[in-house]
Design an enzyme around this catalytic site. Structure first.
Site, PDB file in Angstrom:
ATOM      1  N   GLU A 155      10.333  17.375  16.934  1.00 24.82           N
ATOM      2  CA  GLU A 155      10.400  18.881  16.404  1.00 24.82           C
ATOM      3  C   GLU A 155      10.993  19.002  15.358  1.00 24.82           C
ATOM      4  O   GLU A 155      12.023  19.000  15.605  1.00 24.82           O
ATOM      5  CB  GLU A 155       9.946  19.912  17.553  1.00 24.82           C
ATOM      6  CG  GLU A 155       9.107  19.181  18.481  1.00 24.82           C
ATOM      7  CD  GLU A 155       8.970  20.601  20.096  1.00 24.82           C
ATOM      8  OE1 GLU A 155       8.695  19.724  21.087  1.00 24.82           O
ATOM      9  OE2 GLU A 155       9.790  21.584  19.771  1.00 24.82           O
ATOM     10  N   CYS A 177      14.031  24.356  11.174  1.00 22.66           N
ATOM     11  CA  CYS A 177      14.729  24.173  12.284  1.00 22.66           C
ATOM     12  C   CYS A 177      14.314  22.814  12.468  1.00 22.66           C
ATOM     13  O   CYS A 177      13.444  22.257  12.774  1.00 22.66           O
ATOM     14  CB  CYS A 177      14.702  25.283  13.442  1.00 22.66           C
ATOM     15  SG  CYS A 177      15.306  24.629  15.185  1.00 22.66           S
ATOM     16  N   CYS A 188      17.516  14.636  24.630  1.00 22.75           N
ATOM     17  CA  CYS A 188      18.861  15.773  24.987  1.00 22.75           C
ATOM     18  C   CYS A 188      19.887  15.183  25.908  1.00 22.75           C
ATOM     19  O   CYS A 188      19.331  15.567  27.212  1.00 22.75           O
ATOM     20  CB  CYS A 188      18.644  17.364  25.224  1.00 22.75           C
ATOM     21  SG  CYS A 188      20.101  17.373  24.494  1.00 22.75           S
ATOM     22  N   CYS A 229      20.186  21.342  30.293  1.00 21.67           N
ATOM     23  CA  CYS A 229      20.576  22.506  30.273  1.00 21.67           C
ATOM     24  C   CYS A 229      18.971  23.051  31.141  1.00 21.67           C
ATOM     25  O   CYS A 229      18.001  22.417  30.616  1.00 21.67           O
ATOM     26  CB  CYS A 229      20.531  23.609  28.922  1.00 21.67           C
ATOM     27  SG  CYS A 229      22.015  23.718  27.707  1.00 21.67           S
ATOM     28  N   CYS A 241      15.597  24.335  29.729  1.00 12.89           N
ATOM     29  CA  CYS A 241      15.517  23.754  28.207  1.00 12.89           C
ATOM     30  C   CYS A 241      14.289  23.014  28.565  1.00 12.89           C
ATOM     31  O   CYS A 241      14.090  21.729  29.893  1.00 12.89           O
ATOM     32  CB  CYS A 241      16.702  23.685  27.598  1.00 12.89           C
ATOM     33  SG  CYS A 241      16.001  22.564  25.651  1.00 12.89           S
ATOM     34  N   SER A 258      24.075  24.142  15.155  1.00  9.87           N
ATOM     35  CA  SER A 258      24.162  24.731  16.784  1.00  9.87           C
ATOM     36  C   SER A 258      24.497  23.772  18.141  1.00  9.87           C
ATOM     37  O   SER A 258      24.116  22.643  18.065  1.00  9.87           O
ATOM     38  CB  SER A 258      22.814  25.511  17.312  1.00  9.87           C
ATOM     39  OG  SER A 258      23.179  26.076  18.585  1.00  9.87           O
ATOM     40  N   SER A 314      26.526  27.369  21.542  1.00 12.08           N
ATOM     41  CA  SER A 314      25.561  27.662  22.610  1.00 12.08           C
ATOM     42  C   SER A 314      26.172  28.094  24.052  1.00 12.08           C
ATOM     43  O   SER A 314      26.377  27.370  24.891  1.00 12.08           O
ATOM     44  CB  SER A 314      24.269  27.315  23.078  1.00 12.08           C
ATOM     45  OG  SER A 314      23.858  25.971  22.051  1.00 12.08           O
ATOM     46  N   LEU A 315      26.240  29.447  24.326  1.00 10.86           N
ATOM     47  CA  LEU A 315      27.046  29.625  24.579  1.00 10.86           C
ATOM     48  C   LEU A 315      26.516  29.774  26.599  1.00 10.86           C
ATOM     49  O   LEU A 315      26.403  29.456  27.290  1.00 10.86           O
ATOM     50  CB  LEU A 315      28.637  30.819  24.531  1.00 10.86           C
ATOM     51  CG  LEU A 315      28.993  31.469  25.845  1.00 10.86           C
ATOM     52  CD1 LEU A 315      30.010  30.086  25.496  1.00 10.86           C
ATOM     53  CD2 LEU A 315      29.595  33.121  25.686  1.00 10.86           C
ATOM     54  N   HIS A 316      25.051  30.608  26.311  1.00 10.53           N
ATOM     55  CA  HIS A 316      24.357  30.912  27.312  1.00 10.53           C
ATOM     56  C   HIS A 316      24.875  32.362  28.731  1.00 10.53           C
ATOM     57  O   HIS A 316      23.832  31.894  29.537  1.00 10.53           O
ATOM     58  CB  HIS A 316      23.956  29.800  27.880  1.00 10.53           C
ATOM     59  CG  HIS A 316      22.625  29.766  26.963  1.00 10.53           C
ATOM     60  ND1 HIS A 316      22.440  29.999  25.399  1.00 10.53           N
ATOM     61  CD2 HIS A 316      22.461  27.844  26.009  1.00 10.53           C
ATOM     62  CE1 HIS A 316      21.862  29.799  24.422  1.00 10.53           C
ATOM     63  NE2 HIS A 316      21.621  28.440  24.505  1.00 10.53           N
ATOM     64  N   ASN A 375      11.769  32.140  26.383  1.00  9.35           N
ATOM     65  CA  ASN A 375      10.511  32.163  26.222  1.00  9.35           C
ATOM     66  C   ASN A 375       9.993  30.945  27.893  1.00  9.35           C
ATOM     67  O   ASN A 375      10.802  29.694  27.376  1.00  9.35           O
ATOM     68  CB  ASN A 375       9.419  31.407  25.543  1.00  9.35           C
ATOM     69  CG  ASN A 375       9.991  32.331  23.627  1.00  9.35           C
ATOM     70  OD1 ASN A 375       9.695  32.916  24.255  1.00  9.35           O
ATOM     71  ND2 ASN A 375      10.031  31.318  23.057  1.00  9.35           N
ATOM     72  N   CYS A 404      12.306  24.701  21.034  1.00 14.74           N
ATOM     73  CA  CYS A 404      12.783  23.793  20.939  1.00 14.74           C
ATOM     74  C   CYS A 404      12.293  22.726  22.552  1.00 14.74           C
ATOM     75  O   CYS A 404      12.462  23.282  23.396  1.00 14.74           O
ATOM     76  CB  CYS A 404      14.375  23.852  21.280  1.00 14.74           C
ATOM     77  SG  CYS A 404      15.557  22.201  21.982  1.00 14.74           S
TER      78      CYS A 404
HETATM   79 FE1  SF4 Z   1      20.226  19.901  24.600  1.00  9.81          FE
HETATM   80 FE2  SF4 Z   1      19.515  22.236  23.456  1.00  9.81          FE
HETATM   81 FE3  SF4 Z   1      17.865  22.184  24.939  1.00  9.81          FE
HETATM   82 FE4  SF4 Z   1      20.183  21.999  26.431  1.00  9.81          FE
HETATM   83  S1  SF4 Z   1      18.682  23.891  25.203  1.00  9.81           S
HETATM   84  S2  SF4 Z   1      19.045  20.467  26.611  1.00  9.81           S
HETATM   85  S3  SF4 Z   1      21.577  21.170  24.237  1.00  9.81           S
HETATM   86  S4  SF4 Z   1      17.884  20.748  23.320  1.00  9.81           S
END
Ligand code: SF4
Length: 387
Positions: A121, A134, A141, A145, A148, A225, A249-251, A325, A368
């Site tokens: 995307e 973006c 990936c 995460c 995600c 990022s 991307s700390l989160h 989201n 994402c």
């Molecule tokens: Fe990958 Fe970013 Fe999704 Fe984490 S948030 S799984 S790093 S795409």
């Protein structure tokens, strides 16, 4: 010398002028044609060799045979009510150049092959003063995460430099309601994938995206990022590249919580990220940004805000807060507005420069991995996560 017949076509979007000139010369074309071709592509948005009218008929034919222009097919093009526009590109079947010149103007799917998983995307996010692309760096990936959509299926493969640049080019040359190219002012590597896990292709793409002869984007308007790979962050700091902004991307503000939501945090401590981030700042002069997705009831409490403020101050970084989201099938919730404001206030009170990023394009699953996830799942519900 004629190129070997089995040489695959060179991707115009991944090539430097010298590489393109070498390929053209190898098939009997003058080297100066490279400059003409690049001007057609990047200054006029033309990727159909037949339309490059200052080339001879023979050269147009050779160009079509030996240089690849677009390498993917647009399979979905969605426009949100706030102007955010998202493209889903299938890389498994290359589009013909001519069919891709006419990118669809309207909302809605565009047909084309959609059965495989080789899709990524990219998103155009317009505001009054910016048009931000973006883009994705990988198919799927590897980081996984827990919150995600992109991490759900793991990594399929790396995108090539050409495919990364092609996304930006497609977004820049989309037409607006008046038939004019949309253009780009900013670009973020925040789509699908971990950019620093595809280091060679991503750094080549940065080179092309910032080059005067190509996309000519200002480095200060580009952000990469990363979930945080300290060795690659240092490598990026040392690379011979214009200094783009690095976002981590700390989160989560402590290692224990971070390991719960980001599997790769098992291998990297926040202290290592702070060290690598400071190194990046020292080498490039670019402030590092911390990205923090607020997950309702998970990482959005006052204690976590105080810990995050400590990390941000050690790194001398600013902080972007992003409201999650929801993704269908994942157990995380969007935080309520009060929790977000409280979190932001705690950071501000501690002297941290903090912004809440607006959620854009929720009605088209703009964050994402959502659109791909929806297509794969056959769901009609907008679902997903902001990376
Ligand atoms: Fe990958 Fe970013 Fe999704 Fe984490 S948030 S799984 S790093 S795409």
């Amino acid at each position: 010398m004629a190129a070997a017949p089995h040489n695959p076509p060179l991707s115009v979007f991944g090539a430097t002028p010298d590489e393109l000139a070498d390929r053209l010369a190898a098939v009997g074309m003058p080297r100066y044609r490279a400059k003409q071709v690049l001007a057609w592509v990047y200054r006029r948005g033309v990727i159909d060799p037949e339309a490059m009218t200052d080339l001879s008929a023979d050269d147009r034919k050779r160009l079509a045979d030996h240089v690849a222009f677009v390498s993917g097919t647009l399979v979905a093009d969605r426009l949100a009510s706030d102007g955010t526009r998202k493209l889903l590109i299938d890389w498994s079947v290359a589009a013909s150049s001519s069919s891709s010149v006419a990118l669809p103007l309207a909302d809605g799917a565009t047909g084309g092959p959609s059965g495989g998983d080789d899709r990524t995307e990219c998103v155009m996010i317009p505001t009054e003063s910016r048009r931000t692309a973006c883009i994705s760096s990988q198919v799927g990936c590897p980081v996984g995460c827990r919150f995600c959509a992109s991490g759900l299926g793991g990594l399929d493969r790396n995108l090539t430099a050409g495919q990364i640049v092609e996304q930006a080019w497609r977004l820049a040359w989309m037409r607006d309601a008046h038939g004019e190219p949309v253009g780009l002012t900013n670009l973020v590597f925040m789509g699908m994938g971990e950019p620093l896990a595809n280091f060679g292709a991503v750094t080549r793409a940065v080179e092309v995206l910032t080059a005067k002869w190509a996309m000519d984007l200002a480095a200060r308007r580009m952000t990469l990022s990363t979930v945080g790979l300290p060795a690659q962050m240092r490598r990026l700091a040392e690379a011979d590249l214009p200094p783009i902004t690095l976002a981590i991307s700390l989160h989560a503000p402590n290692d224990e919580l971070r390991r719960e939501i980001i599997p790769w945090a098992d291998y990297v401590a926040i202290d290592q990220l702070v060290d690598a981030g400071r190194h990046y700042f020292d080498r490039t002069g670019r402030e590092v940004t911390l990205e923090y997705i607020l997950l309702g009831g998970v990482n959005d409490r006052p204690g976590e805000a105080r810990q995050l403020a400590d990390v941000a101050k050690r790194l001398r970084s600013n902080v972007n807060l992003i409201r999650y989201n929801e993704v269908a099938g994942l157990p995380y919730a969007r935080p309520d507005g009060d929790a977000v404001h409280r979190f932001q206030r705690i950071l501000r009170d501690r002297g941290v420069n903090v912004h809440v990023r607006a959620s854009r394009g929720r009605d088209i699953a703009a964050a994402c991995g959502q659109l791909r996830h929806e297509h794969r799942a056959g769901s009609t519900k907008p679902a997903g996560v902001t990376n």
